[in-house]
Design a protein around this motif. Structure first.
Motif, PDB file in Angstrom:
ATOM      1  N   ARG A  17       0.838  -1.214   0.000  1.00 26.70           N
ATOM      2  CA  ARG A  17       0.000   0.000   0.000  1.00 26.70           C
ATOM      3  C   ARG A  17       0.876   1.269   0.000  1.00 26.70           C
ATOM      4  NH1 ARG A  17      -0.890   4.740   2.307  1.00 26.70           N
ATOM      5  NH2 ARG A  17      -0.560   3.887   4.393  1.00 26.70           N
ATOM      6  N   ASP A  18       1.483   1.603   1.114  1.00 29.05           N
ATOM      7  CA  ASP A  18       2.354   2.797   1.136  1.00 29.05           C
ATOM      8  C   ASP A  18       3.562   2.565   0.218  1.00 29.05           C
ATOM      9  OD1 ASP A  18       3.499   5.274   1.914  1.00 29.05           O
ATOM     10  OD2 ASP A  18       2.842   5.029   3.972  1.00 29.05           O
ATOM     11  N   LEU A  21       3.491   3.744  -3.196  1.00 26.11           N
ATOM     12  CA  LEU A  21       3.591   5.198  -3.409  1.00 26.11           C
ATOM     13  C   LEU A  21       5.047   5.634  -3.611  1.00 26.11           C
ATOM     14  CD1 LEU A  21       1.093   6.444  -0.641  1.00 26.11           C
ATOM     15  CD2 LEU A  21       0.618   6.004  -3.046  1.00 26.11           C
ATOM     16  N   LEU A  77      -6.980   0.289   3.224  1.00 24.20           N
ATOM     17  CA  LEU A  77      -7.036   1.657   3.774  1.00 24.20           C
ATOM     18  C   LEU A  77      -8.250   2.409   3.233  1.00 24.20           C
ATOM     19  CD1 LEU A  77      -5.479   3.906   5.413  1.00 24.20           C
ATOM     20  CD2 LEU A  77      -4.401   4.548   3.249  1.00 24.20           C
ATOM     21  N   HIS A 101      -8.592  -0.145   7.826  1.00 19.13           N
ATOM     22  CA  HIS A 101      -7.681   0.879   8.354  1.00 19.13           C
ATOM     23  C   HIS A 101      -8.189   2.243   7.901  1.00 19.13           C
ATOM     24  CE1 HIS A 101      -3.293   2.664   8.289  1.00 19.13           C
ATOM     25  NE2 HIS A 101      -4.049   3.217   9.209  1.00 19.13           N
ATOM     26  N   TYR A 103      -8.108   6.547   8.178  1.00 22.15           N
ATOM     27  CA  TYR A 103      -7.280   7.673   8.604  1.00 22.15           C
ATOM     28  C   TYR A 103      -8.065   8.956   8.440  1.00 22.15           C
ATOM     29  CZ  TYR A 103      -6.457   9.104   3.752  1.00 22.15           C
ATOM     30  OH  TYR A 103      -6.631   9.542   2.473  1.00 22.15           O
ATOM     31  N   SER A 140      -5.848   5.827  12.072  1.00 18.36           N
ATOM     32  CA  SER A 140      -4.576   6.559  12.083  1.00 18.36           C
ATOM     33  C   SER A 140      -4.823   8.056  12.169  1.00 18.36           C
ATOM     34  CB  SER A 140      -3.774   6.268  10.813  1.00 18.36           C
ATOM     35  OG  SER A 140      -3.125   5.031  10.932  1.00 18.36           O
ATOM     36  N   PHE A 142      -3.743  11.021  11.059  1.00 18.10           N
ATOM     37  CA  PHE A 142      -2.898  11.555   9.993  1.00 18.10           C
ATOM     38  C   PHE A 142      -2.281  12.900  10.385  1.00 18.10           C
ATOM     39  CE2 PHE A 142      -2.442  14.120   6.095  1.00 18.10           C
ATOM     40  CZ  PHE A 142      -1.420  13.407   5.515  1.00 18.10           C
ATOM     41  N   PRO A 170       1.089   8.342  13.249  1.00 16.10           N
ATOM     42  CA  PRO A 170       2.104   8.433  12.204  1.00 16.10           C
ATOM     43  C   PRO A 170       2.911   9.726  12.275  1.00 16.10           C
ATOM     44  CG  PRO A 170      -0.100   8.810  11.287  1.00 16.10           C
ATOM     45  CD  PRO A 170      -0.237   8.775  12.774  1.00 16.10           C
ATOM     46  N   SER A 172       3.732  11.439   9.578  1.00 11.54           N
ATOM     47  CA  SER A 172       3.332  11.314   8.165  1.00 11.54           C
ATOM     48  C   SER A 172       4.337  11.905   7.190  1.00 11.54           C
ATOM     49  CB  SER A 172       1.972  11.968   7.955  1.00 11.54           C
ATOM     50  OG  SER A 172       1.019  11.366   8.795  1.00 11.54           O
ATOM     51  N   HIS A 203       3.779   4.646  12.790  1.00 12.27           N
ATOM     52  CA  HIS A 203       3.996   4.585  11.332  1.00 12.27           C
ATOM     53  C   HIS A 203       4.928   5.747  10.994  1.00 12.27           C
ATOM     54  CE1 HIS A 203       2.276   4.195   7.061  1.00 12.27           C
ATOM     55  NE2 HIS A 203       2.885   5.371   7.014  1.00 12.27           N
ATOM     56  N   HIS A 205       7.791   7.807   8.695  1.00  7.86           N
ATOM     57  CA  HIS A 205       8.384   8.044   7.372  1.00  7.86           C
ATOM     58  C   HIS A 205       9.844   8.448   7.519  1.00  7.86           C
ATOM     59  CE1 HIS A 205       5.335   7.300   4.346  1.00  7.86           C
ATOM     60  NE2 HIS A 205       4.451   7.566   5.300  1.00  7.86           N
TER      61      HIS A 205
HETATM   62  C1  LIG Z   1      -2.492   6.133   6.510  1.00  8.88           C
HETATM   63  C2  LIG Z   1      -1.407   6.923   7.141  1.00  8.88           C
HETATM   64  C3  LIG Z   1      -0.702   6.147   8.171  1.00  8.88           C
HETATM   65  C4  LIG Z   1      -0.435   7.556   6.120  1.00  8.88           C
HETATM   66  O1  LIG Z   1       0.255   6.564   5.424  1.00  8.88           O
HETATM   67  C5  LIG Z   1      -1.203   8.464   5.215  1.00  8.88           C
HETATM   68  C6  LIG Z   1      -1.216   8.198   3.758  1.00  8.88           C
HETATM   69  O2  LIG Z   1      -0.337   7.537   3.216  1.00  8.88           O
HETATM   70  O3  LIG Z   1      -2.128   8.693   3.111  1.00  8.88           O
HETATM   71  C7  LIG Z   1       0.588   8.427   6.838  1.00  8.88           C
HETATM   72  O4  LIG Z   1       1.773   8.272   6.572  1.00  8.88           O
HETATM   73  O5  LIG Z   1       0.198   9.283   7.605  1.00  8.88           O
END
Ligand SMILES: CC(C)[C@@](O)(CC(=O)O)C(=O)O
Length: 280
Positions: A17-18, A21, A77, A101, A103, A140, A142, A170, A172, A203, A205
Motif C-alpha cells: 500500500r504505502d 507510493l 485503507l 484501516h 485515517y 490513524s 494523519f 504516524p 506522516s 507509522h 516516514h
Molecule cells: C495512513 C497513514 C498512516 C499515512 O500513510 C497516510 C497516507 O499515506 O495517506 C501516513 O503516513 O500518515
C-alpha cells in the motif's frame, strides 16, 4: 523475583500500500500475491494491500488476497468517507482475518471549534460505520506529528471509545527526531485515559532518515505495533524497513516479533526483483 516476559510487537507491513507510493513503483496483482504469500509464510501479522478508494486496481488486489491469505490479517485503507469504507469492507469480506484501516487528519487548518467538531464527528462516524462491518478497525491520526497535542489526544480518546481496536500515530512527513517522536508518543500515552483499551501503533516516514529509529524509540511507551515495509519502500523517502525493525527486536530482552530475521532476506530479494529497489 518475577521476570517480565517480553512483549510481542505486531508487524504491520505496508509494502503493498504505502510501498506502492514509492516514486516510479507499481505492482500488479500477480506480484502482490507473490509478495503477500511470502510475507504470510515468514509471519507478518498484518498485510496492508491497498487503498481501494484512491486506486481502483487496489480493490481487486485486496479482494484477491482476502481469499488467498489465511494466517495474516488482510488490511485495506480508507479515509473517513462512507463510500471508501464500504469498498474496503466489501473487499475484505472473504478474509479469514480482515482489517479496515481508517485515517483522518488531526492537523487542522485553523483551531476553530466548528472545524474541531467536524473532524471529531468524522472520526466517530467513520469508526462506527467500519465497526458495523468488521471487528478489527485501525484508526490513524494523519499528520499527528504537526498537530495540536490537546486535539490529537482528544481525537485518539474518541477513536478508541468509538470502537477502534488499534490506534496509530504516524509521523506522516517524517519530520520528527527520535527524541521528539518519543515525546509525542509519551504525551498520547499519558493524556489519553482509555489508551489501554486499544493497541497503540506507530507509522514513521524516512524523510530525515529516522524511520527505524523513531519506531524503536516509541516502544518503551507501550507501543505494540510497528508499521513498516520491505526495503523501506513508501511515499517520498519511504517507511521504516521491515528487516531492520525485525533485526533490532531479535533478540531483545523486552520485545519479540513472530519473524525470523533471516527469512526477511527472501522477501527483500523478491521485492528488489519486482521493484528494482535495493534494501537500504
Ligand atoms: C495512513 C497513514 C498512516 C499515512 O500513510 C497516510 C497516507 O499515506 O495517506 C501516513 O503516513 O500518515
Amino acid at each position: 523475583m518475577s521476570e517480565k516476559s517480553p512483549t510481542k510487537i505486531n508487524i504491520f507491513d505496508t509494502t503493498l500500500r504505502d510501498g506502492e507510493l514509492t516514486p516510479e513503483v507499481t505492482m500488479n496483482l500477480q506480484q502482490k500475491i507473490e509478495i503477500a504469500q511470502l510475507q504470510e509464510a515468514i509471519g507478518v501479522d498484518i498485510i496492508e494491500v491497498g487503498y481501494p478508494g484512491a486506486f481502483p486496481k487496489d480493490f481487486d488486489e485486496v479482494l484477491a488476497l482476502a481469499k488467498i491469505i489465511k494466517n495474516s490479517t488482510v488490511c485495506g485503507l480508507a479515509s473517513s468517507k462512507s463510500s471508501e469504507i464500504e469498498r474496503v469492507a466489501e473487499a475484505i469480506k472473504p478474509a479469514n482475518r480482515g482489517r479496515i484501516h481508517l485515517y483522518s487528519t488531526v492537523n487542522l487548518k485553523d483551531r476553530s471549534q466548528t472545524l474541531k467538531n467536524h473532524a471529531l464527528n468524522l472520526i466517530k462516524n467513520s469508526i462506527t460505520l467500519a465497526r458495523n462491518y468488521c471487528d478489527d478497525v485501525e484508526w490513524s491520526a494523519f499528520d499527528a506529528a504537526r498537530s495540536d497535542r490537546g486535539f490529537l489526544c482528544k481525537s485518539v480518546e474518541l477513536a478508541i471509545s468509538s470502537g477502534a481496536t488499534t490506534v496509530s500515530i504516524p509521523d506522516s512527513f517524517g519530520s520528527l527526531t527520535p527524541e521528539e517522536f518519543s515525546e509525542l508518543i509519551a504525551t498520547v500515552v499519558n493524556q489519553v485515559p482509555n489508551i489501554d483499551r486499544a493497541i497503540l501503533s506507530v507509522h514513521c516516514h524516512n524523510d530525515r532518515g529516522f524511520a527505524v529509529e523513531n519506531s524503536l524509540a516509541a516502544l518503551p511507551h507501550g507501543v505494540r505495533q510497528i508499521e513498516c515495509s520491505v526495503n523501506g519502500l513508501g511515499a517520498r523517502k519511504g517507511n521504516a524497513d521491515l528487516s531492520q525493525i525485525v533485526i533490532a527486536l531479535s533478540p531483545s530482552p523486552d520485545y519479540f516479533t513472530d519473524i525470523n530475521p533471516e527469512s526477511c532476506n527472501n522477501v527483500s530479494q523478491l521485492v528488489t526483483q519486482i521493484t528494482g529497489i535495493e534494501p537500504p
